[in-house]
Write a protein that holds these residues in place. Structure first.
Motif, PDB file in Angstrom:
ATOM      1  N   PRO A 100       0.795  -1.239   0.000  1.00 39.06           N
ATOM      2  CA  PRO A 100       0.000   0.000   0.000  1.00 39.06           C
ATOM      3  C   PRO A 100       0.824   1.285   0.000  1.00 39.06           C
ATOM      4  O   PRO A 100       0.476   2.224  -0.740  1.00 39.06           O
ATOM      5  CB  PRO A 100      -0.869  -0.137   1.251  1.00 39.06           C
ATOM      6  N   PRO A 101       1.936   1.383   0.770  1.00 37.33           N
ATOM      7  CA  PRO A 101       2.710   2.632   0.704  1.00 37.33           C
ATOM      8  C   PRO A 101       3.287   2.908  -0.690  1.00 37.33           C
ATOM      9  O   PRO A 101       3.344   4.055  -1.129  1.00 37.33           O
ATOM     10  CB  PRO A 101       3.833   2.417   1.726  1.00 37.33           C
ATOM     11  N   THR A 102       3.676   1.852  -1.403  1.00 37.63           N
ATOM     12  CA  THR A 102       4.195   2.018  -2.762  1.00 37.63           C
ATOM     13  C   THR A 102       3.101   2.541  -3.684  1.00 37.63           C
ATOM     14  O   THR A 102       3.318   3.462  -4.480  1.00 37.63           O
ATOM     15  CB  THR A 102       4.734   0.669  -3.294  1.00 37.63           C
ATOM     16  N   VAL A 103       1.910   1.956  -3.575  1.00 42.33           N
ATOM     17  CA  VAL A 103       0.779   2.386  -4.399  1.00 42.33           C
ATOM     18  C   VAL A 103       0.404   3.819  -4.055  1.00 42.33           C
ATOM     19  O   VAL A 103       0.100   4.624  -4.934  1.00 42.33           O
ATOM     20  CB  VAL A 103      -0.406   1.418  -4.229  1.00 42.33           C
ATOM     21  N   SER A 104       0.447   4.149  -2.793  1.00 39.57           N
ATOM     22  CA  SER A 104       0.119   5.507  -2.360  1.00 39.57           C
ATOM     23  C   SER A 104       1.096   6.524  -2.958  1.00 39.57           C
ATOM     24  O   SER A 104       0.690   7.602  -3.390  1.00 39.57           O
ATOM     25  CB  SER A 104       0.123   5.572  -0.835  1.00 39.57           C
ATOM     26  N   GLN A 105       2.381   6.170  -2.996  1.00 42.81           N
ATOM     27  CA  GLN A 105       3.372   7.070  -3.601  1.00 42.81           C
ATOM     28  C   GLN A 105       3.099   7.257  -5.087  1.00 42.81           C
ATOM     29  O   GLN A 105       3.192   8.369  -5.612  1.00 42.81           O
ATOM     30  CB  GLN A 105       4.784   6.523  -3.395  1.00 42.81           C
ATOM     31  N   LYS A 106       2.764   6.158  -5.774  1.00 43.55           N
ATOM     32  CA  LYS A 106       2.435   6.265  -7.205  1.00 43.55           C
ATOM     33  C   LYS A 106       1.182   7.114  -7.403  1.00 43.55           C
ATOM     34  O   LYS A 106       1.090   7.874  -8.364  1.00 43.55           O
ATOM     35  CB  LYS A 106       2.243   4.870  -7.808  1.00 43.55           C
ATOM     36  N   ALA A 107       0.229   6.983  -6.496  1.00 46.71           N
ATOM     37  CA  ALA A 107      -0.994   7.777  -6.576  1.00 46.71           C
ATOM     38  C   ALA A 107      -0.688   9.262  -6.412  1.00 46.71           C
ATOM     39  O   ALA A 107      -1.357  10.107  -7.027  1.00 46.71           O
ATOM     40  CB  ALA A 107      -2.009   7.308  -5.530  1.00 46.71           C
ATOM     41  N   ASP A 108       0.311   9.597  -5.597  1.00 41.73           N
ATOM     42  CA  ASP A 108       0.711  11.002  -5.430  1.00 41.73           C
ATOM     43  C   ASP A 108       1.031  11.638  -6.782  1.00 41.73           C
ATOM     44  O   ASP A 108       0.573  12.748  -7.085  1.00 41.73           O
ATOM     45  CB  ASP A 108       1.952  11.118  -4.534  1.00 41.73           C
ATOM     46  N   ASP A 109       1.830  10.916  -7.586  1.00 49.46           N
ATOM     47  CA  ASP A 109       2.230  11.451  -8.893  1.00 49.46           C
ATOM     48  C   ASP A 109       1.016  11.658  -9.797  1.00 49.46           C
ATOM     49  O   ASP A 109       0.896  12.674 -10.467  1.00 49.46           O
ATOM     50  CB  ASP A 109       3.221  10.505  -9.584  1.00 49.46           C
ATOM     51  N   LEU A 110       0.131  10.666  -9.820  1.00 45.34           N
ATOM     52  CA  LEU A 110      -1.055  10.751 -10.685  1.00 45.34           C
ATOM     53  C   LEU A 110      -2.030  11.819 -10.205  1.00 45.34           C
ATOM     54  O   LEU A 110      -2.724  12.441 -11.015  1.00 45.34           O
ATOM     55  CB  LEU A 110      -1.729   9.385 -10.778  1.00 45.34           C
ATOM     56  N   GLU A 111      -2.052  12.043  -8.903  1.00 47.59           N
ATOM     57  CA  GLU A 111      -2.894  13.111  -8.364  1.00 47.59           C
ATOM     58  C   GLU A 111      -2.328  14.470  -8.781  1.00 47.59           C
ATOM     59  O   GLU A 111      -3.078  15.364  -9.195  1.00 47.59           O
ATOM     60  CB  GLU A 111      -2.971  12.994  -6.837  1.00 47.59           C
ATOM     61  N   ARG A 112      -1.017  14.621  -8.716  1.00 50.46           N
ATOM     62  CA  ARG A 112      -0.372  15.874  -9.138  1.00 50.46           C
ATOM     63  C   ARG A 112      -0.614  16.156 -10.627  1.00 50.46           C
ATOM     64  O   ARG A 112      -0.737  17.311 -11.037  1.00 50.46           O
ATOM     65  CB  ARG A 112       1.135  15.825  -8.869  1.00 50.46           C
ATOM     66  N   LEU A 113      -0.685  15.089 -11.422  1.00 48.28           N
ATOM     67  CA  LEU A 113      -0.940  15.248 -12.854  1.00 48.28           C
ATOM     68  C   LEU A 113      -2.410  15.531 -13.153  1.00 48.28           C
ATOM     69  O   LEU A 113      -2.776  15.850 -14.287  1.00 48.28           O
ATOM     70  CB  LEU A 113      -0.502  13.988 -13.610  1.00 48.28           C
ATOM     71  N   GLY A 114      -3.266  15.393 -12.143  1.00 51.11           N
ATOM     72  CA  GLY A 114      -4.685  15.694 -12.303  1.00 51.11           C
ATOM     73  C   GLY A 114      -5.526  14.526 -12.803  1.00 51.11           C
ATOM     74  O   GLY A 114      -6.673  14.713 -13.192  1.00 51.11           O
TER      75      GLY A 114
END
Length: 183
Positions: A81-95
């Motif tokens: 889950p922490p790895t997925v959460s970090q990847k989600a950070d990038d996709l959230e920043r990209l909108g």
């Protein structure tokens, strides 16, 4: 070449080819702006939101929070889950995705696609499907039918052998070694 050597060679070829095919499926993004990891994550969310992801649907209780729980997404991606959460950070920043805390359990985090993410993934899935249709057309209907049947047989054989091997190992070290030598 002896029969045992031939079997060993075929086994190596099987696993090498399977790994190459897996890489082609999982390390591919139809859009240059998305890495294969980003595409994979967004594809899981897209499929969940479009009722094409039965495993993840089991994770969400009826009348639930909406969105895909990060822990369910991590299972789908076979990541922590922490790895997925970090990847989600990038996709959230990209909108492309948004996340929010659960209403009932504030520790739970849910992700869903933004309208921009939905549009991007609809386009990506059209391209991905187009690629699949081209591969099917290149190989032809008969070859695809035989290949799919062979893959299903391989899946069943692999699952049966894994279960038998695991049972032998569970019975004890000696049986596990016997299972290894019975090949």
């Amino acid at each position: 070449m002896s029969t045992s050597e031939e079997i060993d060679q075929r086994t190596r070829e099987l696993f090498a080819t399977a790994a190459e095919i897996k890489d082609l499926f999982f390390n591919y993004s139809p859009l240059p702006e998305l890495s294969h990891g980003q595409f994979l994550m967004l594809r899981h969310i897209y499929q969940f939101e479009n009722d094409q992801c039965p495993f993840a649907a089991e994770e969400e209780p009826p009348g639930g929070e909406g969105g895909l729980k990060i822990t369910a997404l991590a299972k789908l991606m076979r990541n922590a889950p922490p790895t997925v959460s970090q990847k989600a950070d990038d996709l959230e920043r990209l909108g492309y995705l948004q996340r929010r805390r659960g209403r009932r359990d504030r520790r739970a985090v849910y992700v869903s696609l933004t309208p921009q993410g939905q549009a991007l993934m609809a386009r990506a899935m059209r391209l991905y499907d187009h690629l699949g249709r081209r591969v099917v057309a290149r190989l032809g209907d008969q070859q695809i039918r035989v290949f799919v049947e062979t893959l299903r047989n391989l899946k069943e054989a692999l699952a049966a052998e894994q279960a038998e091997f695991a049972a032998a190992l569970a019975r004890g070290e000696e049986e596990g070694q016997n299972a290894e030598s019975n090949t």
